[in-house]
Design a protein around this motif. Structure first.
Motif: not given
Length: 551
Positions: A6, A9-11, A13, A378, A383
């Motif tokens: 996590f 980039w997860n945040w 997204t 990603k 996504t």
């Protein structure tokens, strides 16, 4: 301890997903709910949909929208395709200027074209008076179906032209020469060779035209008169102080959303059947023509270009004409109209246009870059969903989106109705797809090895993104951003519902001045908007070093 997977980039997204869920999905769901739920009775009902199909007036209005859109789209293709082909095959004097003029004609909002044609072919228009006086006729102007189709066709064919011009660059000239050696005439070569090869581009550009035309509010509102379309009907049902019905307006919006999404999906399915790539080993070259062919080619190109750019010329010209009471032109040149709007009135609508537009375009560029990178580099289920949802505003008309935002944010805890923020949200949501698509295309062309090389040299992933990827994305981002910016300047269908006294824009001002009959002021506002769009276009050419625009 936070799981390693996590990451940042997860945040990002998650943040974008929440943004879309709150400002796109939630409002649309509320529209659908409003159409089937009677809040006063506290029960679900289909009475609004029943009313639509029971009364001929309503479903005929939907048919009117579809008919206008289909005819305008077909005519746009029939004009844009031959024009693009001629400019690629025949050496036309001043072809560079012609292409710029065609692009300029496209970037102006359709309702300005409608207003300009009222000046020319309205009941008191210059051409109308000349026709009636010369031929002793009782021509009543271009109002109704024919006028709407005329304006929207001339406004839309440049988009077909821009797309097909780009596609023809990748067309191998040896295929056309082979067809010519087999005895195919010029028309046969276009129909049997060129059209099938560029079919994906024709379908893609036709879809953009179709969606733009079917959602247009200003043109049918100004010159439609008794010929109603769905965007106008939604507006009148939702905004009418007497007899307005928000539930029925929501039902109309729901039907419209279903129709536009269905058409969008059908186009996607058809486009897949023609999905292939071309490589021009021998690109098409322009050749100098002689005789009648040369004359007809020049007449056709110049004639179509003049018709396309005529609305812009009319509004700029009339903006310098003196008026009596704002309605009757005296024929004398004057700066009266500019004095009225710049010195005798509040300048807030002009400032609002640029301030709200600039804020919106900054948000659009940031979202466009991040969404494009996430969906290409990603890629996962989330996504991929993000990519799909980001295109949803493209098939939702502006009037429907505005109504959805009012349903969602018209009361506590998030009361945004009448504020600058809701205007910015509408601009961002409506015009984001342009930047997302162009940014996604450019990311797909960037080799991952560039990022891998930077990381191998010790750069972090974040530093690589900002120092390597983003600069390489800029040409595609700028292309989408300039298209988003110019369409924001002329945004009317959502603005006319969402604006307040403090957030009125140039587009709304032009529309209200035309409705009130203040044609001089409307011309001056239109000229400012047109000049701003042209300057924005030339700024794009300067920043990118290009001499043409690919969208």
């Amino acid at each position: 301890m936070r799981p390693k997977a996590f990451n940042g980039w997860n945040w990002i997204t998650l943040s974008i997903v929440l943004f879309f869920a709150l400002f796109i999905l939630f409002p649309v769901v509320l529209v659908l709910n409003k159409s089937i739920y009677n809040g006063e009775a506290g029960r679900f009902t289909l009475e609004h949909f029943s009313l639509f199909f029971e009364r001929k007036f309503y479903w005929v209005t939907l048919w009117n929208s579809i008919k206008v859109t289909v005819v305008a789209t077909v005519l746009a293709v029939l004009i844009g395709l031959p024009l693009a082909y001629m400019l690629r095959r025949v050496k036309i004097f001043g072809s560079g200027i012609v292409q710029i003029l065609i692009i300029v004609s496209y970037i102006s909002p359709p309702f300005i074209g409608a207003y300009a044609w009222i000046q020319l072919l309205g009941r008191s228009g210059v051409i109308t008076k000349w026709i009636n006086d010369t031929f002793q006729l009782q021509f009543d102007g271009i109002y109704g179906f024919a006028g709407i189709v005329l304006v929207l066709t001339l406004q839309s064919f440049p988009l077909i032209f821009i797309y097909i011009s780009g596609a023809l660059k990748n067309l191998d000239n040896s295929l056309i020469e082979a067809a010519e050696s087999l005895g195919y005439s010029g028309v046969q070569r276009v129909i049997k060779i060129v059209v099938p090869l560029i079919a994906p581009t024709i379908l893609a550009s036709s879809l953009l035209v179709f969606m733009r035309v079917i959602a247009d509010f200003g043109t049918p509102m100004l010159i439609g008169e008794g010929y109603r379309t769905i965007p106008v009907l939604i507006y009148t049902q939702f905004m009418s102080e007497v007899g307005g019905d928000a539930g029925f307006a929501a039902a109309l919006a729901s039907i419209f959303i279903i129709v536009t999404i269905a058409l969008f999906l059908v186009q996607r399915v058809i486009a897949r059947q023609y999905s292939y790539s071309m490589s021009a080993l021998r690109p098409m070259e322009t050749k100098k023509s002689t005789g009648l062919k040369n004359l007809l080619s020049h007449v056709a190109v110049y004639g179509v270009t003049l018709l396309a750019i005529l609305p812009q010329l009319v509004v700029v010209y009339t903006s310098f004409l003196e008026t009596i009471g704002g309605q009757v032109y005296t024929g004398k040149f004057s700066l009266q109209n500019y004095e009225n709007i710049l010195f005798n009135r509040d300048l807030s609508m002009i400032l609002n246009t640029y301030q709200l537009g600039l804020i919106a375009i900054v948000v659009i560029v940031i979202l466009g870059i991040l969404i494009a990178y996430l969906t290409v580099r990603k890629r996962n289920k989330v996504t991929s969903l993000l990519d799909t949802v980001s295109m949803l505003p493209f098939v939702i008309p502006g009037s429907v989106l505005a109504m959805a935002l009012i349903f969602a944010f018209g009361e506590a805890p998030l009361y945004l109705t009448g504020t600058s923020l809701i205007m910015v949200l509408a601009f961002v949501i409506r015009r984001m797809p342009y930047t997302v698509r162009s940014s996604t295309a450019i990311v797909s062309q960037i080799s991952p090895s560039m990022e891998e090389a930077a990381i191998s040299l010790g750069a972090s992933e974040r530093r690589t993104f900002f120092r390597v990827v983003v600069p390489m994305m800029m040409p595609g981002v700028l292309a989408g951003a300039i298209m988003s910016w110019m369409t924001i300047l002329g945004e009317l269908s959502a603005s006319i519902i969402l604006y307040s006294t403090n957030t009125q824009t140039l587009a709304v001002s032009i529309y209200t001045e035309v409705i009130r009959g203040n044609f001089g002021n409307a011309s001056a506002y239109s000229a400012i908007l047109t000049v701003t769009s042209i300057l924005s276009l030339f700024l794009f050419f300067k920043l990118t070093g290009k001499k043409e625009m690919n969208v």
